[in-house]
Design an enzyme around this catalytic site. Sequence first.
Site, PDB file in Angstrom:
ATOM      1  N   CYS A 204      -9.171  -0.826  -9.126  1.00  0.00           N
ATOM      2  CA  CYS A 204      -8.709  -2.266  -9.120  1.00  0.00           C
ATOM      3  C   CYS A 204      -9.952  -2.712  -9.506  1.00  0.00           C
ATOM      4  O   CYS A 204     -10.873  -3.678  -8.473  1.00  0.00           O
ATOM      5  CB  CYS A 204      -8.373  -2.581  -6.959  1.00  0.00           C
ATOM      6  SG  CYS A 204      -7.731  -4.520  -7.137  1.00  0.00           S
TER       7      CYS A 204
ATOM      8  N   CYS B  84      -3.048  -6.445  -9.719  1.00  0.00           N
ATOM      9  CA  CYS B  84      -4.102  -6.807  -9.774  1.00  0.00           C
ATOM     10  C   CYS B  84      -4.060  -8.356  -9.032  1.00  0.00           C
ATOM     11  O   CYS B  84      -3.835  -8.916  -9.584  1.00  0.00           O
ATOM     12  CB  CYS B  84      -4.846  -6.727 -10.474  1.00  0.00           C
ATOM     13  SG  CYS B  84      -6.704  -7.412 -10.347  1.00  0.00           S
TER      14      CYS B  84
ATOM     15  N   GLN C 133      -6.335   0.016   1.457  1.00  0.00           N
ATOM     16  CA  GLN C 133      -7.472   0.108   0.994  1.00  0.00           C
ATOM     17  C   GLN C 133      -7.109  -1.618   0.120  1.00  0.00           C
ATOM     18  O   GLN C 133      -8.179  -2.550  -0.134  1.00  0.00           O
ATOM     19  CB  GLN C 133      -8.410   1.348  -0.269  1.00  0.00           C
ATOM     20  CG  GLN C 133      -8.740   2.675   0.087  1.00  0.00           C
ATOM     21  CD  GLN C 133      -8.867   3.465  -0.130  1.00  0.00           C
ATOM     22  OE1 GLN C 133      -9.351   3.215  -1.363  1.00  0.00           O
ATOM     23  NE2 GLN C 133      -8.402   4.555  -0.365  1.00  0.00           N
TER      24      GLN C 133
ATOM     25  N   THR D 278      -4.385   1.148  -9.726  1.00  0.00           N
ATOM     26  CA  THR D 278      -4.226  -0.117  -8.459  1.00  0.00           C
ATOM     27  C   THR D 278      -3.266   0.858  -7.465  1.00  0.00           C
ATOM     28  O   THR D 278      -2.702   2.010  -7.478  1.00  0.00           O
ATOM     29  CB  THR D 278      -3.484  -1.429  -8.840  1.00  0.00           C
ATOM     30  OG1 THR D 278      -1.984  -0.834  -9.480  1.00  0.00           O
ATOM     31  CG2 THR D 278      -4.777  -1.865  -9.670  1.00  0.00           C
ATOM     32  N   ALA D 279      -3.137   0.082  -6.429  1.00  0.00           N
ATOM     33  CA  ALA D 279      -2.258   0.511  -5.410  1.00  0.00           C
ATOM     34  C   ALA D 279      -0.760   0.502  -5.681  1.00  0.00           C
ATOM     35  O   ALA D 279       0.512   0.923  -5.602  1.00  0.00           O
ATOM     36  CB  ALA D 279      -2.091  -0.082  -3.072  1.00  0.00           C
ATOM     37  N   ALA D 280      -0.629  -0.747  -6.164  1.00  0.00           N
ATOM     38  CA  ALA D 280       0.908  -0.539  -7.374  1.00  0.00           C
ATOM     39  C   ALA D 280       0.982   0.407  -7.901  1.00  0.00           C
ATOM     40  O   ALA D 280       2.259   0.245  -8.653  1.00  0.00           O
ATOM     41  CB  ALA D 280       0.396  -2.332  -7.669  1.00  0.00           C
TER      42      ALA D 280
ATOM     43  N   ASP E 170      -5.391   7.461  -8.559  1.00  0.00           N
ATOM     44  CA  ASP E 170      -6.542   7.341  -9.273  1.00  0.00           C
ATOM     45  C   ASP E 170      -6.590   8.331  -9.788  1.00  0.00           C
ATOM     46  O   ASP E 170      -7.820   8.518 -10.903  1.00  0.00           O
ATOM     47  CB  ASP E 170      -7.258   7.163  -8.167  1.00  0.00           C
ATOM     48  CG  ASP E 170      -6.990   5.373  -7.762  1.00  0.00           C
ATOM     49  OD1 ASP E 170      -6.629   4.918  -8.637  1.00  0.00           O
ATOM     50  OD2 ASP E 170      -7.359   5.418  -6.501  1.00  0.00           O
TER      51      ASP E 170
ATOM     52  N   GLU F  99      -4.216  17.719   3.158  1.00  0.00           N
ATOM     53  CA  GLU F  99      -4.676  16.319   3.179  1.00  0.00           C
ATOM     54  C   GLU F  99      -5.916  16.871   4.861  1.00  0.00           C
ATOM     55  O   GLU F  99      -5.421  17.718   5.094  1.00  0.00           O
ATOM     56  CB  GLU F  99      -4.516  14.501   3.511  1.00  0.00           C
ATOM     57  CG  GLU F  99      -5.455  14.148   3.545  1.00  0.00           C
ATOM     58  CD  GLU F  99      -6.031  13.685   2.926  1.00  0.00           C
ATOM     59  OE1 GLU F  99      -7.187  13.036   3.352  1.00  0.00           O
ATOM     60  OE2 GLU F  99      -5.350  13.268   1.561  1.00  0.00           O
TER      61      GLU F  99
END
Length: 524
Positions: free
Chosen positions: A276, A455, A158, A421-423, A412, A150
């Site tokens: 998202c 979401c 986010q 989504t983050a979920a 993603d 990274e």
Amino acid sequence: MTIKQLSPTLSVAPQLTPADIADIAAAGFRSIICNRPDGEAPGQPPARSIEQAAASAGLAFVHVPAVAGALTEADAEAMAKALDRLPAPVLAYCRSGARSEKLAEMAGRAGQRAAEEDYDIVVVGGGSAGIAAAASILKRRDHLHLAVVEPNEDHYYQPGWTMVGAGVFDAAVTRREEARLIPKGAHWVKAAARSFQPDANQVMLQDGRRLSYKVLIVCPGIKLDWDAIPGLAATLGRNGVTSNYRYDLAPYTHRLVKAFKGGRALFTQPVMPIKCAGAPQKAMYLSCHRWEKAGVLGAADVHFHTAGGVLFGVPDYVPALMDYVERYGINLHFGSRLVEIDGPRQTAVFERADGKGTQRAAERFDMIHVVPPQVAPDFIRESPLAAASGFVEVDETTLRHPHYSNIFALGDACSASNAKTAAAARAQAPVVAVNALAALDGRPPAAAYNGYGSCPLTVEAGKIVLAEFGYGGKLLPSFPGWLIDGTRPSRLSWLLKDTILPPVYWHGMLKGREWMVRPQPIGA
């Protein structure tokens, strides 16, 4: 033409001519830097002629002119910046090559040698998906030699940017230092990945290093293509043009909405996939609710332009959303795609398809919230790991690459058809952890991902429609209906978004704590 190699990523040469460029490209160079000012000597080819020849050959080009015998720290800094952003290997040139070599030395790039580092597992991407996957793996097997690749020093929550745009969160609470989040036992490789050599089990980095792996996990996120809409990048953050999809712009959204006393407000959504998918609407509903409370909603002409054909992809949640569309008096435009923007004139151009073909129409605005088109990162799209979509190809259940049994992807950047989504990343990380360790042991995948994504659609300050669903739009609620009916607005869902989910993210997901997302075995 004499070329001198300073490192695996940088070489120098004397003055080039346009006729040399084809041979330079054939030699494997990907970029050229000119360190010679134009007009330095009679008959010297101008940098522009080299740039044009380089472009024709598919090479990047940067002009970093420096005066021989009078090199400055500013010259060295410009050289370093060029080397940081150009695809390697790079060929720099001047009159003799000596000036370019000296600039490379001043920039700290001369004499670097390729290094090969061996790891059990390499994770490409240190965002939500990468940190969560690495943490889940090390929770299970803490002695592994694992690297997280990274380049960025900052890490962002986010999902909080919608709340920043609404004035609920301060932007600073969504940012933390990446170094604080790298899991204990993981090695942070602070560099950008350049390419993959899956047959050799290697990742090539932009700085020339090679990382060897037994198992590779790919999760560098998605590319927000701001430049895909002409005029957008130049006007972001001013002229009433904003977006909650960027850390520095979400506060501007808040300022615009707070100052708005009436006029035309446009909200856009590009073609899928985007991260998202509900975020474009969230910005709109929260803005409208604020204007409603301030008594200026009646003076607002609100339009939602979506490139899609429906308000939301899972029909069960649409009725509740339509109630708010009608309440706020929002004008819906389906199949309408933002293709150009003129900030100073506050005009946006939309493209729509009808029975007569594709039509374009310009609309004036007082404020516009823009969501940029989103694609796979370039180095993913151009790699042997990519599916036709450009994202990393995976089996939707195991998240393993169909052709390389020791490569997995999540978040993603993967091709699975779940909502980005983050979920979703939170649910995918334990699955990848289990299956990556199985691959390390020579066993087949053992855990299954059901496409879960969530979401939280903020329809007003204090209420949320909590959309939770999996592959095919199947509803996958986390709570019993008597507690939270996700198809209806709920204050408890707002509490979840506002108060509970941020600490779950920082102290649960990124620490490898799999609260409510324990991986399920295949076939369960």
